[in-house]
Design a protein around this motif. Structure first.
Motif, PDB file in Angstrom:
ATOM      1  N   VAL A  11       0.671  -0.959  -0.101  1.00 49.89           N
ATOM      2  CA  VAL A  11      -0.138   0.009   0.041  1.00 49.89           C
ATOM      3  C   VAL A  11       0.940   1.439  -0.015  1.00 49.89           C
ATOM      4  N   GLY A  14       2.505   1.994  -3.496  1.00 43.08           N
ATOM      5  CA  GLY A  14       1.133   2.312  -4.499  1.00 43.08           C
ATOM      6  C   GLY A  14       0.883   3.942  -4.000  1.00 43.08           C
ATOM      7  N   GLU A  28      -0.904  -0.321 -10.142  1.00 42.96           N
ATOM      8  CA  GLU A  28      -1.726  -1.645 -10.001  1.00 42.96           C
ATOM      9  C   GLU A  28      -0.690  -2.634 -10.470  1.00 42.96           C
ATOM     10  N   MET A  31       2.182  -3.038  -7.582  1.00 37.66           N
ATOM     11  CA  MET A  31       1.215  -3.681  -6.308  1.00 37.66           C
ATOM     12  C   MET A  31       0.864  -5.193  -6.534  1.00 37.66           C
ATOM     13  N   ARG A  32       0.734  -5.456  -7.890  1.00 39.24           N
ATOM     14  CA  ARG A  32       0.098  -6.860  -7.889  1.00 39.24           C
ATOM     15  C   ARG A  32       1.308  -7.971  -8.106  1.00 39.24           C
ATOM     16  N   PRO A  45      -5.183  -5.635  -5.903  1.00 38.42           N
ATOM     17  CA  PRO A  45      -5.159  -4.125  -5.673  1.00 38.42           C
ATOM     18  C   PRO A  45      -6.290  -3.621  -6.704  1.00 38.42           C
ATOM     19  N   VAL A  54      -6.585  -2.339  -1.318  1.00 38.85           N
ATOM     20  CA  VAL A  54      -5.839  -3.607  -1.491  1.00 38.85           C
ATOM     21  C   VAL A  54      -6.457  -4.834  -0.424  1.00 38.85           C
TER      22      VAL A  54
END
Length: 257
Positions: A11, A14, A28, A31-32, A45, A54
């Motif tokens: 988080v 991001g 995204e 974060m993925r 996310p 998330v």
């Protein structure tokens, strides 16, 4: 606790990227990839222009969800690059979640350039645009003076912590008004149009508009529309500030020399 730390790390990555002006799809993706380090079967996310969510889900365990609002956004490509580097090292196993989180906190609080360097950049960019718009040597130096006024106005507005519209409108007003004053009372031979347009280029939301187009083309219509509207509001603030500055000068002294 390990999964919660991982989620907080993802988080934070991001949040930094989104607040620094990164495209939604890039946030995204980053974060993925980081969420793949979790053993939860469902890790997803969801990123918008003004916030992100998330979630980690497993039928056999309690779900974990974190939401963060992004109240302010700017353009900082350096921070985006730093976060990408941290995420790559984290995904390759070179960093633990604790180390990645610590580095991300340092990136979040770091300042690449001092306030003086930023002000110097505003002055330099403003003056550099003068020859591009057909200005001569005199216009170059007078535009630099207007750039100094713009830098001081920007610093004042940041101290007052007004909203973006008011900050941009005031800076644009000071640019237009000071340029007209310099032409009428100090250097009548200079070009007021060049002195106004050149510093205004530092206020134009070109990067935000480009990011909005890229988000839209990637199918993120909500984020693209929000960023597009944000760019339009900034452009309107610039127009309103310049217009008010010219009208006030006309009212006080009856126009240029």
């Amino acid at each position: 606790m390990e999964e919660k730390l991982l989620l907080e790390t993802v988080v934070l990555a991001g949040k930094i990227m989104l607040a620094s002006g990164s495209e939604v799809y890039r946030v995204e993706d980053t974060m993925r990839y980081m969420l793949k380090q979790s053993d939860y079967p469902m890790a997803e996310p969801v990123v918008f222009a003004t916030g992100l969510f998330v979630s980690l889900d497993d039928p056999e365990r309690d779900s974990i969800t974190i939401a963060r609002r992004i109240p302010a956004r700017s353009t900082n490509v350096n921070r985006i690059c730093l976060v990408n580097d941290i995420s790559r090292r984290f995904c390759s196993g070179k960093l633990t979640a604790e180390e990645a989180y610590a580095e991300l906190k340092n990136v979040e609080s770091s300042m690449q350039y001092s306030n003086f360097m930023k002000a110097l950049g505003i002055v330099g960019v403003s003056a550099s645009f003068a020859p591009i718009f057909g200005g001569n040597v005199l216009d170059f130096f007078t535009t630099a003076i207007v750039g100094v006024i713009l830098a001081l106005s920007d610093s004042l507005m940041k101290r007052l912590r007004l909203n973006d519209f008011c900050m941009t409108a005031f800076c644009a007003f000071m640019v237009a008004f000071s340029a007209m004053v310099i032409q009428k009372f100090i250097f009548p031979a200079c070009n007021a149009d060049v002195m106004i347009i050149s510093p205004i280029m530092t206020l134009v939301p070109g990067v935000a508009f480009t990011t909005a187009v890229r988000d839209t083309l990637n199918g993120d219509y909500g984020a693209g529309s929000a960023r597009m509207l944000e760019a339009i509001v900034v452009a309107l603030a610039v127009a309103a500030g310049v217009g008010f500055g010219l009208v006030l000068f006309e009212f006080l002294w009856g126009g240029a020399a």
